[in-house]
Design a protein around this motif. Structure first.
Motif, PDB file in Angstrom:
ATOM      1  N   LEU A  38       0.855  -1.190   0.000  1.00  0.00           N
ATOM      2  CA  LEU A  38       0.000   0.000   0.000  1.00  0.00           C
ATOM      3  C   LEU A  38       0.891   1.239   0.000  1.00  0.00           C
ATOM      4  CD1 LEU A  38      -2.844   1.293   0.260  1.00  0.00           C
ATOM      5  CD2 LEU A  38      -2.616   1.021   2.746  1.00  0.00           C
ATOM      6  N   CYS A  39       0.868   1.988  -1.106  1.00  0.00           N
ATOM      7  CA  CYS A  39       1.754   3.143  -1.290  1.00  0.00           C
ATOM      8  C   CYS A  39       0.978   4.433  -1.040  1.00  0.00           C
ATOM      9  CB  CYS A  39       2.327   3.157  -2.705  1.00  0.00           C
ATOM     10  SG  CYS A  39       3.291   1.693  -3.138  1.00  0.00           S
ATOM     11  N   LEU A  40       1.528   5.294  -0.198  1.00  0.00           N
ATOM     12  CA  LEU A  40       0.844   6.512   0.233  1.00  0.00           C
ATOM     13  C   LEU A  40       1.700   7.740  -0.084  1.00  0.00           C
ATOM     14  CD1 LEU A  40      -0.328   5.191   3.708  1.00  0.00           C
ATOM     15  CD2 LEU A  40      -1.643   5.234   1.567  1.00  0.00           C
ATOM     16  N   LEU A  91      -8.433   6.770   4.565  1.00  0.00           N
ATOM     17  CA  LEU A  91      -7.651   5.584   4.246  1.00  0.00           C
ATOM     18  C   LEU A  91      -8.161   4.373   5.014  1.00  0.00           C
ATOM     19  CD1 LEU A  91      -5.168   4.283   2.870  1.00  0.00           C
ATOM     20  CD2 LEU A  91      -3.845   4.939   4.903  1.00  0.00           C
ATOM     21  N   LEU A 105       3.333  -1.139   4.187  1.00  0.00           N
ATOM     22  CA  LEU A 105       3.137   0.290   3.961  1.00  0.00           C
ATOM     23  C   LEU A 105       4.384   0.878   3.314  1.00  0.00           C
ATOM     24  CD1 LEU A 105       1.495   1.450   7.322  1.00  0.00           C
ATOM     25  CD2 LEU A 105       0.388   1.356   5.083  1.00  0.00           C
ATOM     26  N   MET A 107       5.544   4.655   2.270  1.00  0.00           N
ATOM     27  CA  MET A 107       5.047   5.998   2.550  1.00  0.00           C
ATOM     28  C   MET A 107       6.067   7.063   2.152  1.00  0.00           C
ATOM     29  SD  MET A 107       3.651   4.980   6.365  1.00  0.00           S
ATOM     30  CE  MET A 107       5.234   4.213   6.737  1.00  0.00           C
ATOM     31  N   GLY A 111       2.406  11.050   3.611  1.00  0.00           N
ATOM     32  CA  GLY A 111       1.935   9.673   3.611  1.00  0.00           C
ATOM     33  C   GLY A 111       2.427   8.912   4.827  1.00  0.00           C
ATOM     34  N   GLY A 115      -0.101   6.849   6.998  1.00  0.00           N
ATOM     35  CA  GLY A 115       0.066   5.407   7.106  1.00  0.00           C
ATOM     36  C   GLY A 115       0.279   4.953   8.538  1.00  0.00           C
ATOM     37  N   LEU A 118      -2.958   4.788  10.289  1.00  0.00           N
ATOM     38  CA  LEU A 118      -3.634   3.524  10.006  1.00  0.00           C
ATOM     39  C   LEU A 118      -3.038   2.411  10.861  1.00  0.00           C
ATOM     40  CD1 LEU A 118      -5.581   1.802   8.175  1.00  0.00           C
ATOM     41  CD2 LEU A 118      -3.572   1.436   6.711  1.00  0.00           C
ATOM     42  N   ILE A 126      -1.056  -4.632   9.608  1.00  0.00           N
ATOM     43  CA  ILE A 126       0.212  -4.130   9.070  1.00  0.00           C
ATOM     44  C   ILE A 126       1.304  -5.173   9.280  1.00  0.00           C
ATOM     45  CG2 ILE A 126       1.838  -2.222   9.056  1.00  0.00           C
ATOM     46  CD1 ILE A 126      -1.082  -1.499   8.298  1.00  0.00           C
ATOM     47  N   ILE A 129       6.917  -1.992   7.270  1.00  0.00           N
ATOM     48  CA  ILE A 129       6.931  -0.534   7.170  1.00  0.00           C
ATOM     49  C   ILE A 129       8.095  -0.105   6.285  1.00  0.00           C
ATOM     50  CG2 ILE A 129       7.195   1.644   8.419  1.00  0.00           C
ATOM     51  CD1 ILE A 129       4.637   0.316   9.225  1.00  0.00           C
ATOM     52  N   SER A 131       9.613   3.549   4.789  1.00  0.00           N
ATOM     53  CA  SER A 131       9.579   5.011   4.735  1.00  0.00           C
ATOM     54  C   SER A 131      10.496   5.501   3.632  1.00  0.00           C
ATOM     55  CB  SER A 131      10.012   5.597   6.077  1.00  0.00           C
ATOM     56  OG  SER A 131      10.404   6.954   5.936  1.00  0.00           O
TER      57      SER A 131
END
Length: 308
Positions: A38-40, A91, A105, A107, A111, A115, A118, A126, A129, A131
């Motif tokens: 999931l890209c934010l 989201l 995630l 992000m 984002g 994220g 969320l 999740i 992660i 970043s």
């Protein structure tokens, strides 16, 4: 808002999907099958930022890339607020409607707080992660101190604060269509060779009219006025999240979110996390270094297999 089927000369060839679960037309990309990535995106970008990463991962992952309310191909309602907590809520509703689980995630920029919001609400969903020049800590004193120290020297945040104090923030940002390039430059990217008519159209079209700029304005004004609410999980949930596989990839030429302020917070939250510093890469690291980032993300995914 960008027309739903616009591909910008084939540079964004992904089939559009639309959800109304959050009370407006939210566009998202949904490509491939497999574990969910999931890209934010952040400010003032949209899913186009992840075009290279989508193509690299969709062969064996389900890559989902929503456009936040007021950005990209998503609707910009006139009767909504555009604070951080609104984006987290939007989201969350999309993720629950699609019943996404074991989420990785990815992000960038704001984002990160979206994220992580969320993650704070649904840590059980999740799995990993990532970043990319994105703050990931929660709403704690350390984050407030980092934001304040960063804003003291970051050109983008200095401009936001000064414009809000002078009463000119709305005047300037509602004309974002005309000065998107200078805004992107102020935030920072290094690869000026990217600037073509197609590339510029992709970034400026979301903000064609003043009514289309509420998302970009909301994020800036929310920072200047303190309207954003950063999610704060319980100690147990934070501990659960801190044990997740995590990676930060940081363009070290980023003057908007400066590494000296935010990388220590990543290290504190994810003591076992991977950290990759990219010299000469700016704030929009997926634009400056798509090959490096694609390779690092792929290696990280391969090295942290999920138990599904």
């Amino acid at each position: 808002m960008i027309p739903i089927n616009e591909t910008f000369n084939g540079t964004f060839p992904f089939a559009p999907h639309v959800s109304t679960v959050a009370g407006y037309r939210m566009h998202y990309v949904d490509e491939g099958e497999g574990p969910v990535v999931l890209c934010l995106h952040g400010e003032p970008t949209w899913g186009y930022l992840f075009r290279e990463l989508i193509s690299r991962l969709a062969a064996d992952h389900r890559v989902i890339v929503p456009d936040h309310m007021g950005f990209g191909k998503s609707e910009t309602p006139a009767d909504r607020t555009y604070w951080l907590q609104d984006h987290i809520q939007n989201l969350e509703q999309l993720v629950l409607a699609l019943d996404l689980r074991a989420i990785t995630l990815v992000m960038h920029d704001f984002g990160g707080p979206v994220g992580m919001g969320l993650a704070a609400r649904h840590p059980e969903r999740i799995a990993r992660i990532i970043s990319l020049n994105a703050p990931v800590p929660f709403g704690q004193p350390e984050l407030a101190a980092a934001l304040q120290a960063n804003a003291a020297t970051a050109p983008w945040f200095q401009w936001i604060l000064q414009a809000e104090a002078a009463g000119t923030l709305e005047q300037v940002l509602t004309q974002l269509h005309y000065h998107i390039l200078s805004t992107l430059h102020l935030n920072g990217f290094e690869r000026k060779d990217l600037i073509t008519d197609t590339w510029l159209a992709a970034w400026r079209t979301p903000f064609t009219t003043p009514a289309d700029t509420l998302g970009a304005l909301g994020w800036a004004k929310g920072f200047a006025t303190g309207a954003h609410v950063f999610e704060t999980p319980s100690a147990a949930v934070q501990e659960q999240i801190s044990r997740l596989p995590a990676m930060a990839v940081w363009g070290m030429a980023d003057q908007t979110l400066q590494a000296t302020h935010f990388l220590p917070l990543f290290r504190t939250l994810f003591p076992a996390g991977q950290l990759h510093e990219l010299p000469g890469v700016g704030h929009y690291s997926p634009e400056d270094a798509p090959e490096n980032i694609g390779l690092l993300v792929r290696r990280f995914l391969d090295a942290t297999p999920l138990l599904l």
